[in-house]
Structures are given as structure tokens and as C-alpha cells.
Design an enzyme around this catalytic site. Sequence first.
Site, short mmCIF file in Angstrom:
data_model
loop_
_atom_site.label_atom_id
_atom_site.label_comp_id
_atom_site.label_asym_id
_atom_site.label_seq_id
_atom_site.Cartn_x
_atom_site.Cartn_y
_atom_site.Cartn_z
CG HIS A 1 20.77 19.77 12.67
ND1 HIS A 1 20.90 20.59 11.57
CD2 HIS A 1 19.79 18.89 12.36
CE1 HIS A 1 20.04 20.24 10.64
NE2 HIS A 1 19.34 19.20 11.09
CG HIS B 1 21.06 15.12 9.20
ND1 HIS B 1 20.24 14.40 8.36
CD2 HIS B 1 20.39 16.25 9.49
CE1 HIS B 1 19.14 15.09 8.13
NE2 HIS B 1 19.20 16.22 8.82
N GLY C 1 10.51 17.98 10.62
CA GLY C 1 11.34 18.94 9.90
C GLY C 1 12.52 18.33 9.18
P1 5GP Z 1 17.21 18.45 8.22
O1 5GP Z 1 16.34 19.56 7.71
O2 5GP Z 1 16.99 17.19 7.42
O3 5GP Z 1 17.15 18.24 9.69
O4 5GP Z 1 18.70 18.94 7.96
C1 5GP Z 1 19.31 18.85 6.72
C2 5GP Z 1 20.42 19.86 6.71
O5 5GP Z 1 21.30 19.55 5.65
C3 5GP Z 1 19.93 21.29 6.48
O6 5GP Z 1 20.33 22.10 7.58
C4 5GP Z 1 20.61 21.69 5.18
O7 5GP Z 1 21.03 23.05 5.17
C5 5GP Z 1 21.76 20.74 5.09
N1 5GP Z 1 22.18 20.41 3.76
C6 5GP Z 1 21.37 20.06 2.71
N2 5GP Z 1 22.09 19.79 1.62
C7 5GP Z 1 23.40 19.95 1.98
C8 5GP Z 1 24.64 19.81 1.28
O8 5GP Z 1 24.68 19.48 0.09
N3 5GP Z 1 25.77 20.06 1.96
C9 5GP Z 1 25.76 20.44 3.27
N4 5GP Z 1 26.95 20.67 3.87
N5 5GP Z 1 24.61 20.58 3.98
C10 5GP Z 1 23.45 20.34 3.33
#
Ligand code: 5GP
Length: 114
Positions: free
Chosen positions: A102, A100, A93
Site C-alpha cells: 500500500h 501488495h 489485516g
Molecule cells: P489488504 O487488506 O490485503 O492489505 O489490502 C487489499 C486491498 O486491495 C484493499 O485495500 C482493497 O480495497 C483492495 N482491493 C480489493 N479488491 C480490489 C480490486 O478488485 N481492485 C482494486 N483496485 N483494489 C482491490
Amino acid sequence: SMSCIFCKIVAGEIPADILYQDDDVMCFRDVAPQAPTHLLVIPKKHIGSIVELEQSDTEIAGKILVTATKMAVQDGVSESGYRVAMNCGDEGGQTVGHIHMHVLGGRQMGWPPG
Ligand code: 5GP
Ligand code: ZN
């Protein structure tokens, strides 16, 4: 890397709601929060995914988790409970190719995650 959205946040090239930063890590609010508290803790150094972590990244990997703990306390979810998650790769996911963690809290989490 130049095209990485989280590197651009680190560089101040795009805005974010930054809660904490030091030489190594940064924490900001997720732009599309999935819970009342939804924070992201990142290394300032670009690492694409947790699968790319090497032995030499042990300290930064630990610092990401310890920073997540501090931010959970600061955002007021440490007593009620919260979740940390790191998604890796397509089936994990992951949608942003910069490590990062969460930090999710402020509501009841389910298990297993979707
Ligand atoms: P992943 O899906 O890769 O585990 O999490 C990526 C997260 O980054 C998602 O929850 C998404 O909402 C967040 N995200 C994507 N682009 C940006 C952005 O430009 N700024 C911030 N603050 N969050 C972002
Ligand atoms: Zn990056």
C-alpha cells in the site's frame, strides 16, 4: 493463480486504474481508497504473502519498494509524506492473498495503525 483477483488484474481480466507496469511489477489505485492517494504495488508473479518470500525473491521485493517510491513521487505525496504498508495474514489485516504494498498519502497518518 486462477482465482486470485490481483492475478486477474495483471492478466487484464478485470479492470483497474493502472498507473504503471513493467515486466515485474504493476501499480494501480485501490478500489476502496483509505486516503486521497491509495495505491497498490504488486509483483506480477503470484506470491501469496510476504511470509512466503524467499531468498530468490530479494530482487522483486526490493523492486516493489523502489516502485512505491517512484509512484509516491508521481502522485505528489513525496514531499508532504506518505506511508507504505504490507499486511500479512489474518491478524496483520491481509485480505487479498497476493503480495501488495500500500502507498497511502494526502492526509495525516496516525500511529499506531488500527
Ligand atoms: P489488504 O487488506 O490485503 O492489505 O489490502 C487489499 C486491498 O486491495 C484493499 O485495500 C482493497 O480495497 C483492495 N482491493 C480489493 N479488491 C480490489 C480490486 O478488485 N481492485 C482494486 N483496485 N483494489 C482491490
Ligand atoms: Zn495472484
